[in-house]
Design a protein around this motif. Sequence first.
Motif, PDB file in Angstrom:
ATOM      1  N   ASP A 204      43.581  35.242  -3.915  1.00 49.82           N
ATOM      2  CA  ASP A 204      43.708  36.469  -3.074  1.00 49.82           C
ATOM      3  C   ASP A 204      42.497  37.062  -2.448  1.00 49.82           C
TER       4      ASP A 204
ATOM      5  N   TYR B 259      49.023  43.074   6.099  1.00 46.79           N
ATOM      6  CA  TYR B 259      48.600  44.040   5.449  1.00 46.79           C
ATOM      7  C   TYR B 259      47.537  44.540   4.793  1.00 46.79           C
TER       8      TYR B 259
ATOM      9  N   HIS C 207      53.471  34.552   2.613  1.00 46.65           N
ATOM     10  CA  HIS C 207      53.661  35.826   1.697  1.00 46.65           C
ATOM     11  C   HIS C 207      54.747  36.807   2.860  1.00 46.65           C
ATOM     12  N   ASP C 208      55.496  37.023   1.146  1.00 46.61           N
ATOM     13  CA  ASP C 208      56.870  38.273   1.796  1.00 46.61           C
ATOM     14  C   ASP C 208      56.436  39.267   0.906  1.00 46.61           C
ATOM     15  N   ILE C 209      56.617  40.130   1.411  1.00 48.52           N
ATOM     16  CA  ILE C 209      56.922  41.903   0.518  1.00 48.52           C
ATOM     17  C   ILE C 209      58.412  42.366   0.074  1.00 48.52           C
TER      18      ILE C 209
ATOM     19  N   LEU D 273      54.403  41.849  -3.465  1.00 49.78           N
ATOM     20  CA  LEU D 273      54.072  40.513  -2.248  1.00 49.78           C
ATOM     21  C   LEU D 273      54.926  39.360  -3.369  1.00 49.78           C
TER      22      LEU D 273
ATOM     23  N   SER E  74      54.205  36.351  -7.549  1.00 51.38           N
ATOM     24  CA  SER E  74      54.030  37.818  -7.172  1.00 51.38           C
ATOM     25  C   SER E  74      53.349  38.225  -8.191  1.00 51.38           C
TER      26      SER E  74
ATOM     27  N   PHE F 106      51.483  38.394   6.534  1.00 46.96           N
ATOM     28  CA  PHE F 106      52.770  38.571   6.187  1.00 46.96           C
ATOM     29  C   PHE F 106      54.175  38.417   6.594  1.00 46.96           C
TER      30      PHE F 106
END
Length: 249
Positions: A67, A171, A220-222, A207, A147, A182
């Motif tokens: 990250d 983000y 990357h999915d919120i 995330l 996550s 994302f």
Amino acid sequence: MKFSGRLAPLILILLASPVYPLGTFATGQVIIKLTKFESEGIVCESYEAEAQTAGYDTDEECDDKKDECFTPKLVTFRFSIRNDNARVINFMRGNLQKEMLLIYKIHRIEPACLGTSFEVTEVLSRTDQPPASMPFKQAAPKTGSRSFSTYGRIVKLEYQGTAVGTFEGLYYDKTKDKIHPFSITNEEMARYVFETMKYGKDFYIGLSIAILTGFRKSNHDIFEINYRESAGGLDPTPAEAEPVKPSGQ
């Protein structure tokens, strides 16, 4: 609201509706710093402008598994306003070199009488704090096997496409001073994220990282936005949620 580090004080945000007229590629909402504004044209006049927004270098070498992507940078883009949009034009005349929130649409083909395919249709104001009536948390199912939670804000959100539309954005990780793309796969989450764009307060972002992306552009999915605590916490059981009573009662 201000970005720490390299971004101060600009952010880019995009919001979209999944229903597009023919010829529209995307619709959105963006916070900018207006750097140039002027009228152009003789037979067909329009107003053309330049602004700075937040972005990153797609060729930057960094370790996404840790990250550590990407270093934020300022990018410049151009946009257009139709000459009959008096409210937007008058607002921009008096706010050069200031931040503002724009609503826009991106045309597939550059429209007649506009200098770009990026058309601004409205200007909105922002406030520092969300209203008390706004839920402090929004959650959605996770779509990946890994996550984590970070703290910052959404700097971009855009609904793209026609046959298969996706929410794509950026983000900003305030703690690491990094920016990252994302996707959002839940429409209710997308609506909530759009609402957060109206306010300057930072929040926790949950995330979920997927191995495969499918139609979306980012892995990357919120899955959560939380204004009070780190994202990903477990909801209490009914027994845990019940207030503890003093002994003897």
